[in-house]
Design an enzyme around this catalytic site. Structure first.
Site, PDB file in Angstrom:
ATOM      1  N   ASP A 107       0.848  -1.176   0.000  1.00 15.55           N
ATOM      2  CA  ASP A 107       0.000   0.000   0.000  1.00 15.55           C
ATOM      3  C   ASP A 107       0.895   1.241   0.000  1.00 15.55           C
ATOM      4  OD1 ASP A 107       0.982  -0.270   2.529  1.00 15.55           O
ATOM      5  OD2 ASP A 107      -0.904   0.068   3.568  1.00 15.55           O
ATOM      6  N   ASP A 377      -3.096  -3.194   6.552  1.00 13.07           N
ATOM      7  CA  ASP A 377      -3.229  -2.728   7.935  1.00 13.07           C
ATOM      8  C   ASP A 377      -4.668  -2.751   8.448  1.00 13.07           C
ATOM      9  OD1 ASP A 377      -4.281  -0.697   6.437  1.00 13.07           O
ATOM     10  OD2 ASP A 377      -2.867   0.839   7.080  1.00 13.07           O
ATOM     11  N   ASP A 381      -8.347  -5.861   5.104  1.00 15.06           N
ATOM     12  CA  ASP A 381      -7.162  -6.413   4.436  1.00 15.06           C
ATOM     13  C   ASP A 381      -6.872  -7.838   4.883  1.00 15.06           C
ATOM     14  OD1 ASP A 381      -6.703  -4.052   3.073  1.00 15.06           O
ATOM     15  OD2 ASP A 381      -5.389  -3.241   4.627  1.00 15.06           O
TER      16      ASP A 381
END
Length: 574
Positions: A107, A377, A381
């Site tokens: 990410d 996080d 996810d």
């Protein structure tokens, strides 16, 4: 999320399965040789007690108890070494897989960037402001945009973006004067996949209903405001300009609601657009070099973010990622399966991705033969982290659910730490192969010297106690010594190993056998020469025992490195 996690099974690591197979095969061969030795020795020499001792000695020399020992020690020590790099290992299987990662999905916010959001620019209908030296009294529309950004944020914020709104509001209004009062909003309309905006409704202090504040993705705010197309195009141009500077862009809007009952969705309010807010989050200084290291190691880096596409492109350029094209979550959702697979194969930047789409991306990459490391996080996810070959959760900002679903946890949330773990994983695998080659080589002269007296009729050399003593030398050498060996010079200049690569490959097996046969040839020659010179049993046994120990040390030195450079063999371990 719970159902998705329950449906994902974690497979036994390939190295563990392969080690089990090797142990079974070699143990079976050793058992057969042991039985044959006992029978032949007893029949031809007539002493069944000596036959049993010879069989036990041969069996001890061939049973591969070192293989599971080595795998266990390397895994434990690997976890310790990762912890020194500020990486917590939650599943030992990740250590076995790290060195084979071919794709690293990361990410943006907090991993590639520092996650230190600060409002850098605000654009309203009257123009833009970079907030440096801003006279807030002359720009009341700026103050209003900041205030409504705070009203659309948590009262005690955790998210870095909301913290940035609160920090700027305290700077321009130290007294804390606000348009509303009360400890919390009367209604919170949370983020939805189809509407990327958060809306809070507060009781109007004047008793005139509610004051409503919303902030979120600019396109979501524009849809809520129902702007004139000309005005919307101008805002879109401003949005693109800010995004191209690497800013994370949010829209802020306000509404009034005069009725006592609040609607079920924020779409029912009549919002008025206030401003675009650009938040700066600089790229970590360690990221560009880490990206280059991945590229030299043949590891493909894919950025998956919920940000605006142009922001993603700007950050990718700063980080050094190949950024020819960006694909959004909406575009992925509209694709056929074939187009989806082709896009995943060629595109390295994905923006406005919903968390559930990460799971599909991971599974598609795996179906294409990739070994995937995935960072995440959030709660949503977790399925992607569990499905990935190496799930990497953030230790600072990550949720408990994400950490529980992951294989490893970054204690500093830094992308460079992921690259360091891959580098260390390659070192662990290299050293594991060195240890395996050494184990094969060192057992050949021992087994050979257990068989040679039977074939020549000369006195036996090894009793079980001698084999046990030799194992006390071999076991620490193949585990502790090789585990501490330094990395190869080209460790991050070669492509990842194949996911189908065998730990004990045919080439490594041949090399181990050649080394073992050479060592056996030398020791056997010494044995036959000593016997020919009339050496007695104890003296001959001492000579051969010393020769075996010396050969063992020689095999340790030879197997310390795959490098052809002789000087590399004598460099210090770390």
């Amino acid at each position: 999320v719970g159902q998705a996690l329950a449906g994902i099974e974690t497979a036994t690591p390939r190295l563990t399965r392969e080690t089990r197979n090797i142990v079974r095969i070699v143990a079976l061969m050793g058992g057969i040789c042991c039985l044959v030795t006992v029978v032949l020795f007893g029949l031809f020499r007539g002493s069944w007690v000596d036959a049993l001792l010879a069989g036990i000695a041969l069996g001890m020399s061939m049973i591969p108890e070192e293989f599971p020992l080595v795998l266990t020690v390397f895994t434990v020590m690997g976890a310790w070494r990762l912890s020194r790099a500020r990486v917590l290992t939650r599943r030992a299987s990740a250590i076995q897989t790290l060195g084979s990662a071919t794709v690293l999905c990361t990410d943006k916010t907090g991993t590639l960037t520092e996650n230190r959001m600060a409002i850098a620019e605000i654009r309203t209908e009257s123009g833009k402001s970079d907030l440096e030296g801003l006279d807030i009294e002359s720009r009341p529309e700026i103050a209003k945009a900041i205030e409504y950004g705070v009203l659309a944020s948590a009262v005690e914020p955790f998210d870095p973006m909301e913290k940035a709104f609160h920090a700027l509001h305290r700077r321009i209004d130290p007294s804390g004067t606000a348009a509303v009062t009360g400890p919390a909003p009367s209604m919170v309309y949370p983020l939805r996949p189809e509407l990327l905006a958060v809306t809070h409704a507060w009781v109007d202090p004047d008793g005139q209903g509610y004051i409503v504040a919303t902030k979120g993705a600019p396109e979501a705010i524009l849809s809520l405001c129902r702007l004139d197309p000309i005005v919307a195009r101008k805002i879109q141009r401003d949005m693109d300009e800010m995004a191209e500077m690497g800013m994370r862009v949010l829209g802020v809007a306000e509404a009034r609601h005069g009725q006592a009952n609040l609607p079920a969705t924020p779409e029912a309010f009549e919002f008025r657009f206030l401003a675009l807010v650009g938040l700066a989050d600089p790229v970590r200084s360690s990221v560009p070099s880490a990206i280059r290291e991945c590229q030299s190691a043949g590891i493909r880096v894919i950025m998956i973010t919920g940000d605006y596409p142009r922001t993603a492109l700007a950050i990718a350029a700063q980080a050094g990622l190949p950024h020819g094209k960006v694909v959004t979550g909406g575009e992925l959702a509209a694709m056929s399966q074939q187009a989806f697979e082709e896009t995943v194969r060629t595109v390295n930047i994905f923006a406005r991705i919903a968390p559930i789409q990460k799971l599909r991306l991971v599974q598609t990459l795996q179906s294409q033969g990739e070994v995937v490391a995935m960072t995440g996080d959030g709660v949503n996810d977790a399925p992607a982290l569990r499905a990935a070959d190496i799930g990497v959760a953030m230790g600072n900002r990550g949720t408990d659910v994400a950490r529980e679903a992951s294989s490893i946890v970054l204690l500093d949330d830094d992308f460079a730490s992921v690259v360091r773990t891959i580098r260390l994983g390659r070192r662990i695998y290299d050293n594991l192969r060195k240890a395996m080659g050494y184990i094969i080589a060192v057992h050949i002269p021992i087994a050979g010297m257990a068989l040679l007296p039977l074939m020549t009729g000369l006195p036996l050399i090894f009793a079980p106690v001698h084999i046990a003593f030799l194992e006390m030398i071999i076991d620490p050498a193949c585990s502790i010594v090789f585990e501490a060996e330094g990395e190869e010079n080209n460790i991050m200049q070669r492509p990842p190993r194949s996911s189908k690569a065998r730990l004990l490959s045919p080439s490594l097996l041949r090399w181990g056998i050649i080394q073992g046969l050479v060592a056996f040839g030398i020791v056997g020659t010494i044995y036959l020469a000593g016997a020919g010179l009339g050496m007695t049993g104890p003296d001959l046994r001492a000579l051969i025992f010393i020769a075996i120990v010396g050969g063992n040390l020689g095999l340790v030195v030879v197997n310390r490195s795959f490098s052809p450079e002789v000087k590399r063999l004598f460099q210090g371990a770390s």
